[in-house]
Design a protein around this motif. Structure first.
Motif, mmCIF file in Angstrom:
data_model
loop_
_atom_site.group_PDB
_atom_site.id
_atom_site.type_symbol
_atom_site.label_atom_id
_atom_site.label_comp_id
_atom_site.label_asym_id
_atom_site.label_seq_id
_atom_site.Cartn_x
_atom_site.Cartn_y
_atom_site.Cartn_z
ATOM 1 N N UNK A 83 0.856 -1.381 0.181
ATOM 2 C CA UNK A 83 0.207 -0.038 -0.011
ATOM 3 C C UNK A 83 0.922 1.278 -0.029
ATOM 4 N N UNK A 84 0.234 2.461 -0.533
ATOM 5 C CA UNK A 84 1.042 3.816 -0.304
ATOM 6 C C UNK A 84 2.171 3.653 -1.680
ATOM 7 N N UNK A 85 1.875 2.955 -2.552
ATOM 8 C CA UNK A 85 2.908 2.653 -3.548
ATOM 9 C C UNK A 85 2.545 3.154 -4.912
ATOM 10 N N UNK A 86 0.986 3.683 -4.902
ATOM 11 C CA UNK A 86 0.608 3.927 -5.960
ATOM 12 C C UNK A 86 0.046 2.564 -7.059
ATOM 13 N N UNK A 87 0.106 1.370 -6.387
ATOM 14 C CA UNK A 87 -0.159 0.345 -7.182
ATOM 15 C C UNK A 87 -1.927 0.361 -7.422
ATOM 16 N N UNK A 88 -2.673 0.787 -6.593
ATOM 17 C CA UNK A 88 -4.185 0.942 -6.726
ATOM 18 C C UNK A 88 -4.470 1.842 -7.862
ATOM 19 N N UNK A 89 -3.817 2.939 -7.694
ATOM 20 C CA UNK A 89 -3.853 4.013 -8.793
ATOM 21 C C UNK A 89 -3.606 3.605 -10.167
ATOM 22 N N UNK A 90 -2.399 2.892 -10.402
ATOM 23 C CA UNK A 90 -2.211 2.206 -11.565
ATOM 24 C C UNK A 90 -3.390 1.063 -12.050
ATOM 25 N N UNK A 91 -3.956 0.487 -10.948
ATOM 26 C CA UNK A 91 -4.825 -0.533 -11.414
ATOM 27 C C UNK A 91 -6.183 0.111 -11.768
ATOM 28 N N UNK A 92 -6.575 1.163 -11.199
ATOM 29 C CA UNK A 92 -7.809 1.766 -11.397
ATOM 30 C C UNK A 92 -7.739 2.581 -12.998
ATOM 31 N N UNK A 93 -6.495 3.260 -13.218
ATOM 32 C CA UNK A 93 -6.492 3.739 -14.377
ATOM 33 C C UNK A 93 -6.365 2.821 -15.503
ATOM 34 N N UNK A 94 -5.676 1.598 -15.369
ATOM 35 C CA UNK A 94 -5.692 0.492 -16.395
ATOM 36 C C UNK A 94 -7.108 -0.072 -16.600
ATOM 37 N N UNK A 95 -7.829 -0.172 -15.476
ATOM 38 C CA UNK A 95 -9.222 -0.745 -15.576
ATOM 39 C C UNK A 95 -10.161 0.407 -16.379
ATOM 40 N N UNK A 96 -10.101 1.435 -16.148
ATOM 41 C CA UNK A 96 -10.763 2.556 -16.574
ATOM 42 C C UNK A 96 -10.528 2.474 -18.224
ATOM 43 N N UNK A 97 -9.553 2.221 -18.714
ATOM 44 C CA UNK A 97 -9.079 2.169 -20.023
ATOM 45 C C UNK A 97 -9.519 0.687 -20.587
ATOM 46 N N UNK A 98 -9.438 -0.273 -20.013
ATOM 47 C CA UNK A 98 -10.218 -1.619 -20.497
ATOM 48 C C UNK A 98 -11.654 -1.483 -20.408
ATOM 49 N N UNK A 99 -12.207 -0.880 -19.197
ATOM 50 C CA UNK A 99 -13.666 -0.682 -19.475
ATOM 51 C C UNK A 99 -14.240 0.055 -20.758
ATOM 52 N N UNK A 100 -13.567 1.366 -20.873
ATOM 53 C CA UNK A 100 -13.775 2.100 -22.049
ATOM 54 C C UNK A 100 -13.650 1.287 -23.460
ATOM 55 N N UNK A 101 -12.745 0.627 -23.524
ATOM 56 C CA UNK A 101 -12.723 -0.401 -24.660
ATOM 57 C C UNK A 101 -13.894 -1.102 -24.984
ATOM 58 N N UNK A 102 -14.260 -1.894 -23.583
ATOM 59 C CA UNK A 102 -15.474 -2.780 -23.944
ATOM 60 C C UNK A 102 -16.983 -1.901 -23.982
ATOM 61 N N UNK A 103 -16.817 -0.651 -24.026
ATOM 62 C CA UNK A 103 -18.036 0.325 -24.086
ATOM 63 C C UNK A 103 -18.765 0.119 -22.758
ATOM 64 N N UNK A 104 -18.047 0.127 -21.597
ATOM 65 C CA UNK A 104 -18.764 0.091 -20.288
ATOM 66 C C UNK A 104 -18.376 1.769 -19.646
ATOM 67 N N UNK A 105 -19.404 2.421 -20.378
ATOM 68 C CA UNK A 105 -19.316 4.017 -19.986
ATOM 69 C C UNK A 105 -19.847 4.378 -18.694
ATOM 70 N N UNK A 106 -20.437 3.607 -18.137
ATOM 71 C CA UNK A 106 -21.069 3.934 -16.717
ATOM 72 C C UNK A 106 -20.579 3.039 -15.686
ATOM 73 N N UNK A 107 -20.148 3.430 -14.419
ATOM 74 C CA UNK A 107 -19.350 2.446 -13.686
ATOM 75 C C UNK A 107 -20.322 2.893 -11.994
ATOM 76 N N UNK A 108 -20.113 1.682 -11.428
ATOM 77 C CA UNK A 108 -20.726 1.870 -10.071
ATOM 78 C C UNK A 108 -19.878 1.115 -9.167
ATOM 79 N N UNK A 109 -19.724 1.530 -7.990
ATOM 80 C CA UNK A 109 -19.150 0.912 -7.017
ATOM 81 C C UNK A 109 -19.702 1.425 -5.473
ATOM 82 N N UNK A 110 -19.079 0.499 -4.593
ATOM 83 C CA UNK A 110 -19.734 0.884 -3.222
ATOM 84 C C UNK A 110 -18.219 1.307 -2.529
#
Length: 182
Positions: A83-110
């Protein structure tokens, strides 16, 4: 290194998920295995070890009677030593790219932290409020007969599914598109 978690690392992903959340067993474990296989499941690897994971479950959301591809972000987890190394930031940024590629333009989370996810563009659209209403305050409609239709996604009956879908869409329109009174 950020990459899709390969099938041979699914057991390692289970261990990380169980470490960060209440451990799953039985049917819940099978459900998580299903989502590992059928979601965008990214892992952050450091020196060959899985350090963190994030998942986007492929779902749909209806907004004003229009259906959109939606990514349900979940199982956001990192071992404490990473934690606190920017790993989750990298994961989220890459996930958002992949979601956009799949046409997932809306996202929900808790979110566990509103400010953390707000940094990445998520915003609250609902807040949970609980009400307790005494039964005596509900109107008494007497005995009414309703139609009950049993439906299972396990046994795909296209005609029955279309009937359930039409009912759902009509109720959504009725509830959310009522004219407002002034």
């Amino acid at each position: 290194m950020i990459k899709i978690i390969p099938k041979e690392d699914f057991e390692i992903a289970h261990r990380l998920r169980d470490y960060c959340f209440t451990p799953y067993s039985g049917e819940r474990r099978k459900d998580f295995s299903y989502w590992l296989e059928n979601s965008i499941t990214l892992g952050a690897y450091e020196e060959g070890s899985l350090a963190g994971l994030i998942m986007s479950l492929p779902l749909n959301m209806t907004i004003n009677t229009v259906s959109y591809k939606m990514g349900g972000v979940g199982f956001v987890s990192t071992y404490p030593e990473y934690r606190n190394r920017g790993i989750m930031k990298q994961l989220i940024m890459e996930l958002l790219v992949k979601m956009r590629e799949k046409g997932e333009i809306v996202s929900v989370l808790a979110p566990y932290s509103v400010s953390f996810y707000r940094y990445f563009g998520w915003e609250l659209f609902v807040d949970r409020i609980n009400y307790t209403i005494p039964t005596a305050q509900f109107p008494n409609f007497g005995k009414e007969m309703d139609d009950v239709h049993r439906f299972s996604f396990e046994y795909n009956d296209k005609k029955e599914f279309q009937a359930v879908q039409a009912f759902h869409n009509n109720e959504t329109i009725r509830i959310f598109c009522l004219p407002t009174t002034q």
